[in-house]
Design an enzyme around this catalytic site. Structure first.
Site, PDB file in Angstrom:
ATOM      1  N   HIS A 188      20.466 -32.783  47.331  1.00 57.74           N
ATOM      2  CA  HIS A 188      19.766 -31.506  47.257  1.00 57.74           C
ATOM      3  C   HIS A 188      20.756 -30.341  47.249  1.00 57.74           C
ATOM      4  O   HIS A 188      21.882 -30.447  47.751  1.00 57.74           O
ATOM      5  CB  HIS A 188      18.799 -31.379  48.413  1.00 57.74           C
ATOM      6  CG  HIS A 188      17.610 -32.273  48.293  1.00 57.74           C
ATOM      7  ND1 HIS A 188      16.568 -32.255  49.193  1.00 57.74           N
ATOM      8  CD2 HIS A 188      17.284 -33.211  47.368  1.00 57.74           C
ATOM      9  CE1 HIS A 188      15.653 -33.146  48.829  1.00 57.74           C
ATOM     10  NE2 HIS A 188      16.069 -33.741  47.726  1.00 57.74           N
ATOM     11  N   GLU A 243      20.877 -27.582  48.923  1.00 59.62           N
ATOM     12  CA  GLU A 243      21.301 -27.101  50.239  1.00 59.62           C
ATOM     13  C   GLU A 243      22.415 -27.984  50.810  1.00 59.62           C
ATOM     14  O   GLU A 243      23.395 -27.475  51.355  1.00 59.62           O
ATOM     15  CB  GLU A 243      20.107 -27.095  51.209  1.00 59.62           C
ATOM     16  CG  GLU A 243      18.920 -26.280  50.733  1.00 59.62           C
ATOM     17  CD  GLU A 243      17.885 -27.087  49.947  1.00 59.62           C
ATOM     18  OE1 GLU A 243      16.688 -26.807  50.104  1.00 59.62           O
ATOM     19  OE2 GLU A 243      18.272 -27.998  49.180  1.00 59.62           O
TER      20      GLU A 243
END
Length: 173
Positions: free
Chosen positions: A93, A95
């Site tokens: 992901h 993040e």
């Protein structure tokens, strides 16, 4: 001879188009998302401290590993619905990639803020809390009640900014 011609109307127009800080970093996150190689969703993340960018990340396969846009989406092939079985994906992901990029460069994330195109999932939420993130600002919701519960318990500030609240003519300068 140098002559500077100033169009006062143009300068005042430019002043009114200057985005606030949250919009500024969210717009950058949208540009970062354009690097995504995910076939389902393009996500961009920007870690910021004291209005300075620490790192960026987008969703995609780890370095040196073929991306989904090259080999296909495992989740699609296995008919895994969005929000389930996160481990069944070759990509990381946005993040997590932003945290990893900061770590790789030796940049501390304590006290940072995250600007992201999408609300973090529970895995990213836990990583952000442990990385010292104090504020999360996102555009698109991602319905993960456990992530929302954990981030609330952590005391991390969270703000959703609607896409239609972001300036759409910012590049017309």
């Amino acid at each position: 001879m140098y002559v500077k011609i100033i169009n006062m109307d143009r300068e005042s127009d430019m002043q009114t188009k200057r985005p606030d800080w949250d919009s500024y970093f969210l717009l950058i996150a949208r540009v970062v998302a354009s690097r995504s190689t995910c076939l389902r969703r393009h996500v961009g993340a920007v870690l910021v401290r004291d209005r300075q960018i620490l790192s960026t990340g987008y969703n995609g396969a780890p370095k040196g590993v073929p991306h989904c846009d090259e080999v296909g989406c495992m989740r699609e092939m296995l008919a895994i619905p969005s929000g389930e079985r996160h481990e069944m994906c070759r990509g990381s992901h946005a993040e997590i990639n932003a945290i990893a990029q900061a770590a790789l460069a030796g940049v501390a994330t304590q006290g940072c803020w995250l600007y992201c195109t999408h609300e973090p999932c529970v895995y990213c939420t836990k990583a952000l809390i442990n990385a010292g993130c104090k504020r999360v600002v996102y555009i698109h919701p991602y319905f993960d009640e456990l992530a929302r519960s954990i981030i609330k318990e952590s005391g991390t500030d969270v703000l959703q900014v609607a896409l239609d609240e972001l300036p759409d003519d910012i590049f017309n300068i």
